[in-house]
Design a protein around this motif. Structure first.
Motif, mmCIF file in Angstrom:
data_model
loop_
_atom_site.group_PDB
_atom_site.id
_atom_site.type_symbol
_atom_site.label_atom_id
_atom_site.label_comp_id
_atom_site.label_asym_id
_atom_site.label_seq_id
_atom_site.Cartn_x
_atom_site.Cartn_y
_atom_site.Cartn_z
ATOM 1 N N HIS A 123 -19.739 22.528 -10.512
ATOM 2 C CA HIS A 123 -18.406 23.302 -10.449
ATOM 3 C C HIS A 123 -17.924 23.549 -8.907
ATOM 4 N N GLU A 165 -17.244 20.439 -6.974
ATOM 5 C CA GLU A 165 -15.755 19.868 -7.231
ATOM 6 C C GLU A 165 -14.774 20.762 -6.345
ATOM 7 N N CYS A 203 -18.706 31.854 -8.642
ATOM 8 C CA CYS A 203 -18.308 30.883 -7.738
ATOM 9 C C CYS A 203 -17.474 31.391 -6.435
#
Length: 229
Positions: A214, A217, A195
């Motif tokens: 993810h 978000e 990420c």
């Protein structure tokens, strides 16, 4: 006399017959040798063809091995370049996220200040309408203060609009960076995914939709994060 002549002829006949038999045997032996020679030549030719085929297979194997090694080296270099790009994008996103957080705090502070100014203006307006004629001088001061506060309010609103534009620009940069990183990650799906915002590692066997959700978000803020009270 006849017996004397027949004796040498008979001996000569026997000698010729013996030579003829030996000649036949030699011819048969020569035929066997020629046949054996032909078989040996055929076997030698097959052996040479086999050796030639083995050499060709070895050459092909060497060429394939060389190509595979070159391809592996090229892919390793591309992997290293992509990892460097991902690190750069991660650092850039972290910087942008830090700036966005700071701007959010500034916006929240401005919202609090604007709330106080609105409350003050409301109180002064109420005081102005409910005051008696004996307080004309006080109303004049209140009006002067209200005018100054209105100018401050307008200035703060202009600054808030400027901050909103900066936030929108940062949001666009984050979106572009995310799209660019997504394309790069689509190409490198054989590697572990990281990420770019929180450095959380997703294994390569994890569905890409989970990784994408993810990351998205991080861009979903509270509804009131940038609202002015």
């Amino acid at each position: 006399m006849d017996n004397a002549e027949q004796g040498p002829q008979y001996a000569l006949h026997i000698a010729v017959h013996t030579l003829r038999e030996r000649c036949k045997q030699l011819q048969q032996h020569v035929a066997l040798l020629e046949e054996e020679n032909i078989n040996l030549r055929s076997k030698c030719s097959q052996h040479e063809d086999l050796n030639r085929s083995i050499n060709e297979v070895d050459n092909l194997r060497s060429q394939v091995k060389y190509c595979i090694l070159n391809k592996v080296a090229e892919l390793s270099e591309q992997k290293e370049q992509l990892q460097n790009k991902v690190k750069m994008v991660t650092n850039e996103n972290q910087d942008l996220w830090s700036k966005l957080t700071q701007l959010t705090k500034v916006n929240s502070t401005l919202g609090s200040q604007l709330t106080k100014i609105n409350d003050t203006l409301t109180q002064h307006a109420t005081t102005q309408f409910s005051s008696t004629p004996q307080h004309n001088l006080i109303r004049s001061k209140t009006f002067t203060k209200s005018e100054l506060q209105t100018k401050v309010l307008q200035k703060n609103l202009e600054e808030n609009d400027k901050i909103s534009l900066e936030l929108e620009d940062i949001s666009l940069k984050l979106s572009d960076s995310f799209n660019r990183q997504r394309k790069e990650l689509d190409y490198t799906q054989t590697f572990d995914r990281v990420c770019p915002l929180c450095s959380k590692v997703y294994q390569k066997d994890v569905d890409f939709a989970l990784f994408e959700r993810h990351v998205e978000e991080h861009f979903i803020l509270d509804d009131g994060a940038f609202e002015l009270i």
